[in-house]
Design a protein around this motif. Structure first.
Motif, PDB file in Angstrom:
ATOM      1  N   PHE A  29      -8.341 -56.672 -12.428  1.00 32.49           N
ATOM      2  CA  PHE A  29      -9.112 -56.549 -11.199  1.00 32.49           C
ATOM      3  C   PHE A  29      -9.037 -57.870 -10.455  1.00 32.49           C
ATOM      4  O   PHE A  29      -9.255 -58.927 -11.032  1.00 32.49           O
ATOM      5  CB  PHE A  29     -10.578 -56.210 -11.490  1.00 32.49           C
ATOM      6  N   LEU A  30      -8.718 -57.820  -9.174  1.00 35.85           N
ATOM      7  CA  LEU A  30      -8.655 -59.032  -8.367  1.00 35.85           C
ATOM      8  C   LEU A  30      -9.836 -59.035  -7.401  1.00 35.85           C
ATOM      9  O   LEU A  30      -9.994 -58.110  -6.607  1.00 35.85           O
ATOM     10  CB  LEU A  30      -7.347 -59.089  -7.568  1.00 35.85           C
ATOM     11  N   ALA A  31     -10.653 -60.084  -7.493  1.00 38.35           N
ATOM     12  CA  ALA A  31     -11.819 -60.149  -6.605  1.00 38.35           C
ATOM     13  C   ALA A  31     -11.384 -60.322  -5.153  1.00 38.35           C
ATOM     14  O   ALA A  31     -12.018 -59.817  -4.236  1.00 38.35           O
ATOM     15  CB  ALA A  31     -12.731 -61.289  -7.031  1.00 38.35           C
ATOM     16  N   ALA A  34     -10.416 -51.289   2.582  1.00 39.47           N
ATOM     17  CA  ALA A  34     -11.409 -52.020   1.766  1.00 39.47           C
ATOM     18  C   ALA A  34     -12.252 -51.149   0.835  1.00 39.47           C
ATOM     19  O   ALA A  34     -13.196 -51.637   0.225  1.00 39.47           O
ATOM     20  CB  ALA A  34     -12.322 -52.873   2.654  1.00 39.47           C
ATOM     21  N   VAL A  35     -11.914 -49.865   0.704  1.00 40.65           N
ATOM     22  CA  VAL A  35     -12.669 -49.029  -0.247  1.00 40.65           C
ATOM     23  C   VAL A  35     -12.219 -49.293  -1.692  1.00 40.65           C
ATOM     24  O   VAL A  35     -12.903 -48.899  -2.643  1.00 40.65           O
ATOM     25  CB  VAL A  35     -12.558 -47.513   0.065  1.00 40.65           C
ATOM     26  N   GLY A  36     -11.040 -49.949  -1.830  1.00 36.97           N
ATOM     27  CA  GLY A  36     -10.570 -50.291  -3.181  1.00 36.97           C
ATOM     28  C   GLY A  36      -9.326 -49.547  -3.618  1.00 36.97           C
ATOM     29  O   GLY A  36      -9.071 -49.435  -4.820  1.00 36.97           O
ATOM     30  N   LYS A  37      -8.512 -49.101  -2.672  1.00 30.97           N
ATOM     31  CA  LYS A  37      -7.306 -48.335  -3.030  1.00 30.97           C
ATOM     32  C   LYS A  37      -6.333 -49.183  -3.861  1.00 30.97           C
ATOM     33  O   LYS A  37      -5.883 -48.764  -4.915  1.00 30.97           O
ATOM     34  CB  LYS A  37      -6.610 -47.814  -1.758  1.00 30.97           C
ATOM     35  N   SER A  38      -6.023 -50.394  -3.338  1.00 28.19           N
ATOM     36  CA  SER A  38      -5.099 -51.273  -4.079  1.00 28.19           C
ATOM     37  C   SER A  38      -5.688 -51.625  -5.430  1.00 28.19           C
ATOM     38  O   SER A  38      -4.982 -51.675  -6.441  1.00 28.19           O
ATOM     39  CB  SER A  38      -4.856 -52.582  -3.324  1.00 28.19           C
ATOM     40  N   SER A  39      -6.989 -51.862  -5.452  1.00 25.46           N
ATOM     41  CA  SER A  39      -7.648 -52.264  -6.707  1.00 25.46           C
ATOM     42  C   SER A  39      -7.586 -51.147  -7.741  1.00 25.46           C
ATOM     43  O   SER A  39      -7.419 -51.415  -8.932  1.00 25.46           O
ATOM     44  CB  SER A  39      -9.109 -52.633  -6.443  1.00 25.46           C
ATOM     45  N   ASN A  90     -15.727 -44.921  -5.192  1.00 21.48           N
ATOM     46  CA  ASN A  90     -15.430 -46.172  -5.901  1.00 21.48           C
ATOM     47  C   ASN A  90     -16.573 -47.189  -5.756  1.00 21.48           C
ATOM     48  O   ASN A  90     -17.463 -47.026  -4.931  1.00 21.48           O
ATOM     49  CB  ASN A  90     -14.116 -46.749  -5.355  1.00 21.48           C
ATOM     50  N   LYS A  91     -16.518 -48.226  -6.562  1.00 20.84           N
ATOM     51  CA  LYS A  91     -17.450 -49.370  -6.570  1.00 20.84           C
ATOM     52  C   LYS A  91     -18.814 -49.010  -7.134  1.00 20.84           C
ATOM     53  O   LYS A  91     -19.819 -49.606  -6.747  1.00 20.84           O
ATOM     54  CB  LYS A  91     -17.593 -49.995  -5.162  1.00 20.84           C
ATOM     55  N   ASP A 106     -19.953 -49.895  -9.775  1.00 18.43           N
ATOM     56  CA  ASP A 106     -20.503 -51.060 -10.490  1.00 18.43           C
ATOM     57  C   ASP A 106     -21.504 -51.836  -9.638  1.00 18.43           C
ATOM     58  O   ASP A 106     -22.315 -52.593 -10.152  1.00 18.43           O
ATOM     59  CB  ASP A 106     -19.354 -51.988 -10.914  1.00 18.43           C
ATOM     60  N   ALA A 114     -13.061 -49.731  -9.851  1.00 15.98           N
ATOM     61  CA  ALA A 114     -11.827 -50.467 -10.123  1.00 15.98           C
ATOM     62  C   ALA A 114     -12.170 -51.771 -10.826  1.00 15.98           C
ATOM     63  O   ALA A 114     -11.374 -52.310 -11.582  1.00 15.98           O
ATOM     64  CB  ALA A 114     -11.080 -50.747  -8.822  1.00 15.98           C
ATOM     65  N   LYS A 115     -13.384 -52.266 -10.586  1.00 18.21           N
ATOM     66  CA  LYS A 115     -13.776 -53.547 -11.182  1.00 18.21           C
ATOM     67  C   LYS A 115     -14.000 -53.411 -12.694  1.00 18.21           C
ATOM     68  O   LYS A 115     -13.455 -54.184 -13.467  1.00 18.21           O
ATOM     69  CB  LYS A 115     -15.041 -54.082 -10.506  1.00 18.21           C
ATOM     70  N   THR A 153      -4.204 -55.174   2.158  1.00 23.91           N
ATOM     71  CA  THR A 153      -3.072 -54.255   2.110  1.00 23.91           C
ATOM     72  C   THR A 153      -2.330 -54.300   3.435  1.00 23.91           C
ATOM     73  O   THR A 153      -2.907 -54.035   4.474  1.00 23.91           O
ATOM     74  CB  THR A 153      -3.571 -52.829   1.833  1.00 23.91           C
TER      75      THR A 153
END
Ligand code: GDP
Length: 191
Positions: A34-36, A19-24, A124-125, A127, A166-167, A41
């Motif tokens: 970007f997918l909310a 959930a840290v945003g690897k896929s994103s 990441n994140k 934003d 990623a967002k 995964t």
């Protein structure tokens, strides 16, 4: 590394807690999206992208493997370290736990990857943070890892460092470019 040098195909792995945003980050890099609410995964995803290293005028093909963040997948992800030239070690700047766990992921990388692997620590994140330009449009969450702390740990461990989103897309391509530049420099020096 010589095969990599000839073809400029670089294998990257993306690691870090769930959930840290690897896929994103991977989707942002390869798809500019970007997918909310992405599918969680479930294993390993793959993405490929051509990037240009500005001052080198080199086109590099990145082959990125997104490794699942959970313990149960660790055995599977091990084989993906093989042949990797670069690694994005990702944490979430709003999760101190994910930053502390990055130590374990780095240990894992060092145990299984090529010792010459270039690793970039990605906070990441950004934003979501109050000090980020995009925060006005988002539910604001507290930053739990100051930029300076991420930077200091990266320096200590000999990692490159960037904060990204990623967002918004901020610094995502840059993370791959910085790491690729470092890898190409190593190849040039014959490391
Ligand atoms: P993974 O398990 O590390 O692959 O993480 P995911 O890419 O599945 O992302 C987990 C959650 O965080 C999802 O709800 C994403 O939409 C969200 N997310 C990922 N990157 C960012 C980001 O840069 N900013 C924000 N605000 N949310 C993000």
């Amino acid at each position: 590394m010589s095969g990599i040098a000839r073809n400029y195909v670089l294998k990257f792995i993306i690691t870090g807690d769930a959930a840290v945003g690897k896929s994103s980050l991977l989707i942002r890099l390869t798809d500019q999206r970007f997918l909310a609410n992405p599918d969680p995964t479930l294993g390993v995803e793959f993405g490929s992208k051509l990037i240009t290293i500005p001052e080198d005028e080199k086109v590099v093909k990145l082959q990125c493997w997104d490794t699942a963040g959970t313990e149960s997948f660790r055995a599977i992800t091990r084989s993906y370290y093989r042949g990797a030239a670069g690694c994005l070690l990702v944490y979430d700047v709003t999760s101190r736990k994910s930053f502390l766990n990055a130590r374990n992921w780095l240990k894992d990388v060092r145990e299984h990857a090529d010792p010459n692997l270039t690793c970039i620590l990605v906070g990441n994140k950004v934003d979501l943070c109050e000090d980020s330009g995009d925060a006005a449009n988002n539910p604001i969450r507290t930053r739990e890892v100051p930029r300076e702390e991420g930077e200091a740990w990266a320096r200590e461990e000999g990692l490159l460092f960037v904060e990204a989103s990623a967002k918004s897309g901020q610094n995502v391509e840059l993370a791959f470019i910085e790491a690729s530049r470092d890898i190409l420099n190593k190849i040039k020096r014959g490391v």
